[in-house]
Design a protein around this motif. Sequence first.
Motif, PDB file in Angstrom:
ATOM      1  N   ASN A  41      -6.785 -39.645  25.406  1.00 37.66           N
ATOM      2  CA  ASN A  41      -6.160 -40.778  26.089  1.00 37.66           C
ATOM      3  C   ASN A  41      -6.545 -40.948  27.550  1.00 37.66           C
ATOM      4  OD1 ASN A  41      -4.807 -42.067  23.984  1.00 37.66           O
ATOM      5  ND2 ASN A  41      -3.165 -40.573  24.069  1.00 37.66           N
ATOM      6  N   LEU A  42      -7.563 -40.234  28.045  1.00 32.51           N
ATOM      7  CA  LEU A  42      -8.097 -40.457  29.391  1.00 32.51           C
ATOM      8  C   LEU A  42      -9.419 -41.198  29.255  1.00 32.51           C
ATOM      9  CD1 LEU A  42      -7.492 -37.250  31.531  1.00 32.51           C
ATOM     10  CD2 LEU A  42      -6.453 -39.502  31.780  1.00 32.51           C
ATOM     11  N   LEU A  43      -9.444 -42.417  29.746  1.00 27.39           N
ATOM     12  CA  LEU A  43     -10.598 -43.276  29.585  1.00 27.39           C
ATOM     13  C   LEU A  43     -11.298 -43.469  30.922  1.00 27.39           C
ATOM     14  CD1 LEU A  43     -11.845 -44.960  27.278  1.00 27.39           C
ATOM     15  CD2 LEU A  43     -10.589 -46.895  28.178  1.00 27.39           C
ATOM     16  N   ALA A  44     -12.616 -43.390  30.935  1.00 26.98           N
ATOM     17  CA  ALA A  44     -13.400 -43.618  32.147  1.00 26.98           C
ATOM     18  C   ALA A  44     -14.129 -44.951  32.020  1.00 26.98           C
ATOM     19  CB  ALA A  44     -14.401 -42.490  32.347  1.00 26.98           C
ATOM     20  N   ALA A  45     -14.097 -45.742  33.106  1.00 26.31           N
ATOM     21  CA  ALA A  45     -14.751 -47.044  33.123  1.00 26.31           C
ATOM     22  C   ALA A  45     -15.384 -47.272  34.487  1.00 26.31           C
ATOM     23  CB  ALA A  45     -13.735 -48.143  32.838  1.00 26.31           C
ATOM     24  N   VAL A  46     -16.479 -48.044  34.515  1.00 26.82           N
ATOM     25  CA  VAL A  46     -17.104 -48.436  35.766  1.00 26.82           C
ATOM     26  C   VAL A  46     -16.708 -49.882  36.042  1.00 26.82           C
ATOM     27  CG1 VAL A  46     -19.273 -48.789  37.002  1.00 26.82           C
ATOM     28  CG2 VAL A  46     -19.031 -46.854  35.430  1.00 26.82           C
ATOM     29  N   VAL A  47     -16.188 -50.126  37.253  1.00 30.28           N
ATOM     30  CA  VAL A  47     -15.720 -51.456  37.641  1.00 30.28           C
ATOM     31  C   VAL A  47     -16.577 -51.938  38.812  1.00 30.28           C
ATOM     32  CG1 VAL A  47     -13.763 -52.814  38.457  1.00 30.28           C
ATOM     33  CG2 VAL A  47     -13.383 -50.889  36.909  1.00 30.28           C
ATOM     34  N   TYR A  48     -17.108 -53.155  38.696  1.00 34.22           N
ATOM     35  CA  TYR A  48     -17.881 -53.779  39.766  1.00 34.22           C
ATOM     36  C   TYR A  48     -16.959 -54.769  40.478  1.00 34.22           C
ATOM     37  CZ  TYR A  48     -22.466 -52.177  38.100  1.00 34.22           C
ATOM     38  OH  TYR A  48     -23.555 -51.420  37.747  1.00 34.22           O
ATOM     39  N   ASP A  49     -16.898 -54.684  41.808  1.00 36.81           N
ATOM     40  CA  ASP A  49     -16.082 -55.597  42.607  1.00 36.81           C
ATOM     41  C   ASP A  49     -16.994 -56.587  43.320  1.00 36.81           C
ATOM     42  OD1 ASP A  49     -13.684 -54.233  41.942  1.00 36.81           O
ATOM     43  OD2 ASP A  49     -14.083 -52.763  43.518  1.00 36.81           O
ATOM     44  N   ARG A  50     -16.535 -57.842  43.436  1.00 42.78           N
ATOM     45  CA  ARG A  50     -17.306 -58.898  44.096  1.00 42.78           C
ATOM     46  C   ARG A  50     -16.443 -59.626  45.122  1.00 42.78           C
ATOM     47  NH1 ARG A  50     -21.833 -58.653  41.619  1.00 42.78           N
ATOM     48  NH2 ARG A  50     -22.059 -58.324  39.415  1.00 42.78           N
ATOM     49  N   ASP A  51     -17.114 -60.160  46.152  1.00 46.50           N
ATOM     50  CA  ASP A  51     -16.398 -60.964  47.152  1.00 46.50           C
ATOM     51  C   ASP A  51     -16.354 -62.415  46.688  1.00 46.50           C
ATOM     52  OD1 ASP A  51     -18.938 -62.029  47.706  1.00 46.50           O
ATOM     53  OD2 ASP A  51     -19.156 -60.930  49.584  1.00 46.50           O
ATOM     54  N   ALA A  52     -15.793 -63.301  47.512  1.00 49.53           N
ATOM     55  CA  ALA A  52     -15.633 -64.708  47.136  1.00 49.53           C
ATOM     56  C   ALA A  52     -16.976 -65.409  46.906  1.00 49.53           C
ATOM     57  CB  ALA A  52     -14.836 -65.432  48.212  1.00 49.53           C
ATOM     58  N   ALA A  53     -18.030 -64.932  47.544  1.00 46.48           N
ATOM     59  CA  ALA A  53     -19.363 -65.523  47.378  1.00 46.48           C
ATOM     60  C   ALA A  53     -20.089 -64.975  46.147  1.00 46.48           C
ATOM     61  CB  ALA A  53     -20.200 -65.272  48.625  1.00 46.48           C
ATOM     62  N   GLY A  54     -19.493 -64.019  45.468  1.00 42.00           N
ATOM     63  CA  GLY A  54     -20.099 -63.428  44.268  1.00 42.00           C
ATOM     64  C   GLY A  54     -20.971 -62.228  44.533  1.00 42.00           C
ATOM     65  N   ASN A  55     -20.998 -61.756  45.781  1.00 39.15           N
ATOM     66  CA  ASN A  55     -21.797 -60.578  46.125  1.00 39.15           C
ATOM     67  C   ASN A  55     -21.071 -59.302  45.732  1.00 39.15           C
ATOM     68  OD1 ASN A  55     -23.815 -62.170  47.436  1.00 39.15           O
ATOM     69  ND2 ASN A  55     -22.413 -62.375  49.159  1.00 39.15           N
ATOM     70  N   ASN A  56     -21.831 -58.365  45.185  1.00 39.86           N
ATOM     71  CA  ASN A  56     -21.244 -57.088  44.798  1.00 39.86           C
ATOM     72  C   ASN A  56     -20.854 -56.311  46.048  1.00 39.86           C
ATOM     73  OD1 ASN A  56     -21.682 -54.001  44.018  1.00 39.86           O
ATOM     74  ND2 ASN A  56     -21.086 -55.142  42.203  1.00 39.86           N
ATOM     75  N   THR A  57     -19.604 -55.875  46.112  1.00 41.95           N
ATOM     76  CA  THR A  57     -19.122 -55.147  47.286  1.00 41.95           C
ATOM     77  C   THR A  57     -18.895 -53.676  47.002  1.00 41.95           C
ATOM     78  OG1 THR A  57     -16.848 -55.759  46.749  1.00 41.95           O
ATOM     79  CG2 THR A  57     -18.028 -57.179  48.292  1.00 41.95           C
ATOM     80  N   ALA A  58     -18.640 -53.319  45.754  1.00 39.18           N
ATOM     81  CA  ALA A  58     -18.393 -51.911  45.422  1.00 39.18           C
ATOM     82  C   ALA A  58     -18.529 -51.696  43.924  1.00 39.18           C
ATOM     83  CB  ALA A  58     -17.002 -51.495  45.871  1.00 39.18           C
ATOM     84  N   ARG A  59     -18.793 -50.435  43.595  1.00 37.85           N
ATOM     85  CA  ARG A  59     -18.778 -49.993  42.210  1.00 37.85           C
ATOM     86  C   ARG A  59     -17.879 -48.779  42.170  1.00 37.85           C
ATOM     87  NH1 ARG A  59     -22.826 -51.988  44.243  1.00 37.85           N
ATOM     88  NH2 ARG A  59     -23.921 -50.150  44.918  1.00 37.85           N
ATOM     89  N   ARG A  60     -16.887 -48.819  41.286  1.00 39.63           N
ATOM     90  CA  ARG A  60     -15.895 -47.752  41.219  1.00 39.63           C
ATOM     91  C   ARG A  60     -15.867 -47.146  39.829  1.00 39.63           C
ATOM     92  NH1 ARG A  60     -10.832 -50.093  41.328  1.00 39.63           N
ATOM     93  NH2 ARG A  60     -11.737 -52.119  40.879  1.00 39.63           N
TER      94      ARG A  60
END
Length: 113
Positions: free
Chosen positions: A61-80
Amino acid sequence: ADVPSTRLIALKSGALVYGTANGKLMRLDVAGRRAVLVADLRTGNAASSAVRGYLAEAKDNLLAAVVYDRDAAGNNTARRLVRVDVSTGVQVERDVSKLISENEPYPGVMRLN
């Protein structure tokens, strides 16, 4: 709309889980024919977030996922890298922006050379 952005993963508990293009982790309730929110992986610092690549069960029940975050312009700001306890929804995250390229199509998969 919670559009799937990852493949379904069957957990050891039997739950079917997937990530969405709007940063959510969903469980498929087959009997009820609906999707149920497990965890919202979006962050307040981003205009939008998306679960990318492949999900992996670290242990029961512990799941790992990669999440990509973007700003309002659609630029990638972080990967978590986010670890979620599917039974409780508790999340632990780590910034992996320097470890995973913004252009990585399948984060979470080891390359074979």
